[in-house]
Motif scaffolding. Structure first.
Motif, mmCIF file in Angstrom:
data_model
loop_
_atom_site.group_PDB
_atom_site.id
_atom_site.type_symbol
_atom_site.label_atom_id
_atom_site.label_comp_id
_atom_site.label_asym_id
_atom_site.label_seq_id
_atom_site.Cartn_x
_atom_site.Cartn_y
_atom_site.Cartn_z
ATOM 1 N N ALA A 421 0.831 -1.205 0.000
ATOM 2 C CA ALA A 421 0.000 0.000 0.000
ATOM 3 C C ALA A 421 0.868 1.259 0.000
ATOM 4 N N TRP A 422 1.970 1.215 0.733
ATOM 5 C CA TRP A 422 2.895 2.358 0.766
ATOM 6 C C TRP A 422 3.550 2.569 -0.596
ATOM 7 N N LEU A 423 3.933 1.493 -1.255
ATOM 8 C CA LEU A 423 4.534 1.616 -2.583
ATOM 9 C C LEU A 423 3.519 2.140 -3.602
ATOM 10 N N ARG A 424 2.258 1.728 -3.470
ATOM 11 C CA ARG A 424 1.225 2.278 -4.362
ATOM 12 C C ARG A 424 1.056 3.769 -4.142
ATOM 13 N N GLU A 425 1.133 4.193 -2.887
ATOM 14 C CA GLU A 425 1.031 5.624 -2.591
ATOM 15 C C GLU A 425 2.226 6.387 -3.171
ATOM 16 N N LEU A 426 3.402 5.807 -3.000
ATOM 17 C CA LEU A 426 4.585 6.441 -3.591
ATOM 18 C C LEU A 426 4.469 6.510 -5.104
ATOM 19 N N LEU A 427 3.978 5.442 -5.709
ATOM 20 C CA LEU A 427 3.851 5.400 -7.160
ATOM 21 C C LEU A 427 2.842 6.436 -7.634
ATOM 22 N N GLY A 428 1.758 6.630 -6.892
ATOM 23 C CA GLY A 428 0.783 7.653 -7.268
ATOM 24 C C GLY A 428 1.364 9.044 -7.194
ATOM 25 N N LEU A 429 2.155 9.330 -6.154
ATOM 26 C CA LEU A 429 2.799 10.644 -6.071
ATOM 27 C C LEU A 429 3.830 10.828 -7.174
ATOM 28 N N PHE A 430 4.511 9.749 -7.542
ATOM 29 C CA PHE A 430 5.506 9.850 -8.607
ATOM 30 C C PHE A 430 4.843 10.162 -9.948
ATOM 31 N N LEU A 431 3.663 9.586 -10.194
ATOM 32 C CA LEU A 431 2.972 9.849 -11.454
ATOM 33 C C LEU A 431 2.449 11.274 -11.499
ATOM 34 N N ILE A 432 2.048 11.804 -10.317
ATOM 35 C CA ILE A 432 1.550 13.189 -10.289
ATOM 36 C C ILE A 432 2.705 14.171 -10.377
ATOM 37 N N HIS A 433 3.820 13.871 -9.671
ATOM 38 C CA HIS A 433 4.993 14.755 -9.658
ATOM 39 C C HIS A 433 6.193 13.958 -10.178
ATOM 40 N N PRO A 434 6.445 13.960 -11.470
ATOM 41 C CA PRO A 434 7.502 13.099 -12.039
ATOM 42 C C PRO A 434 8.896 13.399 -11.521
ATOM 43 N N TRP A 435 9.144 14.598 -10.962
ATOM 44 C CA TRP A 435 10.500 14.895 -10.509
ATOM 45 C C TRP A 435 10.839 14.163 -9.207
ATOM 46 N N ARG A 436 9.827 13.613 -8.539
ATOM 47 C CA ARG A 436 10.092 12.841 -7.330
ATOM 48 C C ARG A 436 10.553 11.433 -7.707
ATOM 49 N N THR A 437 11.360 10.834 -6.868
ATOM 50 C CA THR A 437 11.878 9.491 -7.141
ATOM 51 C C THR A 437 11.342 8.521 -6.095
ATOM 52 N N LEU A 438 11.135 7.266 -6.521
ATOM 53 C CA LEU A 438 10.619 6.266 -5.605
ATOM 54 C C LEU A 438 11.636 5.884 -4.546
ATOM 55 N N ALA A 439 12.902 6.088 -4.807
ATOM 56 C CA ALA A 439 13.929 5.702 -3.856
ATOM 57 C C ALA A 439 14.068 6.690 -2.721
ATOM 58 N N CYS A 440 13.408 7.836 -2.804
ATOM 59 C CA CYS A 440 13.539 8.872 -1.776
ATOM 60 C C CYS A 440 12.150 9.248 -1.254
ATOM 61 N N PRO A 441 11.675 8.596 -0.184
ATOM 62 C CA PRO A 441 10.339 8.890 0.297
ATOM 63 C C PRO A 441 10.246 10.096 1.198
ATOM 64 N N ALA A 442 11.348 10.822 1.423
ATOM 65 C CA ALA A 442 11.348 11.937 2.354
ATOM 66 C C ALA A 442 10.327 13.020 2.014
ATOM 67 N N PRO A 443 10.091 13.388 0.735
ATOM 68 C CA PRO A 443 9.138 14.465 0.459
ATOM 69 C C PRO A 443 7.721 14.161 0.939
ATOM 70 N N LEU A 444 7.406 12.895 1.243
ATOM 71 C CA LEU A 444 6.055 12.594 1.711
ATOM 72 C C LEU A 444 5.758 13.238 3.059
ATOM 73 N N ASN A 445 6.787 13.548 3.818
ATOM 74 C CA ASN A 445 6.583 14.170 5.115
ATOM 75 C C ASN A 445 6.427 15.689 5.010
ATOM 76 N N SER A 446 6.615 16.227 3.830
ATOM 77 C CA SER A 446 6.519 17.676 3.669
ATOM 78 C C SER A 446 5.075 18.101 3.565
ATOM 79 N N ALA A 447 4.833 19.384 3.614
ATOM 80 C CA ALA A 447 3.477 19.927 3.554
ATOM 81 C C ALA A 447 2.847 19.726 2.192
#
Length: 448
Positions: A421-447
């Motif tokens: 479920a966490w990887l699906r969430e990361l994948l959804g954010l990556f598709l919305i914001h392509p500059w984000r990478t799946l190997a770096c989940p740190a931006p998920l904690n940002s506002a």
């Protein structure tokens, strides 16, 4: 002999399709397969094999099947059937080309569960490592935990006296046929009718007639026991084969409904215990007690099972807390600062009792501790998920070893479901914001 290591050619085949060409390489199962340390698991499993004999099945194939079975809540037959037509399952188990037939036997899963035994906890440790690596679980989430116990029901019918007596009669007849012993009379038809009528009379509250049918069952069971003992007398091999079944049948015949002390609740599963948890819907459950440990504070990926074990012989919860905390610290490699439990753990014997907080406690409970104690009940839906989505709701594996394996594997399946479920969430954010990478989940904690 040690299992072979899976080898990939890296080349195309004219008559077979490569899996990486027909599946989505950003699928969560593909990402999860890349994060699991298969080499480490293979190294831990290797000492369980001898140096002689035929090479075993590839470790990644069998471990991958066990993980998929408990992630998706499938049976042994179901996972083998789905593997054939699901290319993502085949890729997860290390296949390079699409396979049109299952390459092994279904019974290999049972053999591997028995072979792994206590080593199954390494899968739980690997699930926590993968969750930490993916950013779904943080290090400080392991320091404050919630501990609770539940019941893993066994796959048996409700143990009434008539059912138990009828099962003992059928079991002894089946064993006698297997060993070629000709009984004077089987009483199968009489026992079937008596068991059926006993249930009907009990439902109609005609208890004198009900007791009459029970006497019929008990007397016939006693005749079969004596008949078998006469026929196997002086034959050591048969006496050894019938020792346990005859002992169980004698116990079932002698025990009464409201007697005190140990009772037998299943002829084929003598390890079953009667456990009362104070529930209105199910005052008594028949199975084995299991201990579950989760992180108290919600991690980015949710609540994970940090430790799970079966507790045979129905021990008092407070007497198990010390061992559970020690084994959790060993498994996670992180010392536990605070543990939150319910009132069933009063009188516990942990090494540092001040770090254990019991529901309803007032002394020393304020601030962050008060808020964390209020989150103690968050473990209840996790137990519900283990039972509804995993296999904790009904144990089909044989014996106490099967109960222990089912508890651990159900926890492993829950953790990997949270990771997916966490990887699906990361994948959804990556598709919305392509500059984000799946190997770096740190931006998920940002506002953002």
């Amino acid at each position: 002999m040690r299992p072979k290591k899976q080898k990939t050619t890296g080349s195309n085949d004219l008559f077979r399709a490569r899996l990486d060409q027909i599946i989505n390489m950003k699928h969560e199962l593909v990402l999860l397969a890349g994060k699991i340390d298969w080499e480490w698991i293979d190294g831990e499993v290797a000492p369980l094999y001898s140096e002689n004999g035929r090479p075993g099945i590839e470790t990644r194939f069998m471990i991958g099947l066990l993980l998929l079975k408990h992630i998706y809540g499938l049976s042994d037959e179901g996972i083998c059937e789905r593997w054939v037509h699901d290319p993502y399952f085949q890729f997860f188990t290390g296949e390079e080309f699409f396979q049109h037939a299952f390459p092994h036997e279904r019974s290999d899963l049972s053999h591997w569960r028995k072979r792994l035994g206590d080593k199954l906890e390494l899968l739980l440790a690997e699930s926590l490592r993968v969750a930490h690596q993916a950013g779904a679980l943080r290090g400080h989430d392991l320091k404050r935990v919630t501990v609770d116990t539940t019941v893993q029901p066994k796959a048996i019918t409700f143990p009434t006296d008539a059912k138990l007596l009828h099962a003992a009669i059928k079991g002894l007849n089946r064993l006698a046929r297997k060993h070629g012993i000709k009984l004077r009379q089987s009483y199968l038809r009489i026992a079937k009718t008596a068991a059926m009528m006993a249930g009907r009379y009990a439902h109609a509250k005609q208890f004198k007639r009900h007791q009459r049918q029970l006497r019929i069952l008990r007397s016939r069971l006693g005749r079969i026991i004596r008949d078998i003992r006469r026929r196997i007398d002086g034959q050591p091999a048969l006496e050894e084969a019938f020792a346990l079944p005859l002992g169980r049948a004698a116990q079932i015949r002698s025990q009464q409904q409201r007697q005190r002390g140990w009772k037998l609740y299943s002829f084929h599963a003598p390890e079953v215990e009667c456990i009362g948890k104070g529930k209105a819907a199910a005052p008594y459950e028949f199975g084995v007690k299991a201990s579950i440990v989760t992180n108290n504070r919600r991690a980015p990926g949710g609540l994970f099972v940090l430790h799970a074990t079966s507790l045979p012989d129905n021990p008092y919860d407070g007497h198990t807390l010390r061992d559970v905390i020690d084994r959790t610290e060993t498994l996670t490699g992180c010392p536990i600062e605070r543990a939150y439990v319910d009132k069933g753990y009063r009188g516990h014997d942990t090494q540092n009792p001040r770090r254990v907080f019991i529901a309803g406690q007032k002394r020393g409970v304020f601030g962050a501790i008060k808020r964390e104690l209020q989150r103690r009940s968050a473990i209840e839906p996790i137990i519900g998920h283990l039972k509804a989505e995993g296999h904790l709701g009904r144990g089909y594996l044989k014996g106490r070893a099967g109960d222990a394996a089912n508890v651990v594997l159900s926890a492993v399946g829950h953790n990997f479901r949270r990771i997916l479920a966490w990887l699906r969430e990361l994948l959804g954010l990556f598709l919305i914001h392509p500059w984000r990478t799946l190997a770096c989940p740190a931006p998920l904690n940002s506002a953002s």
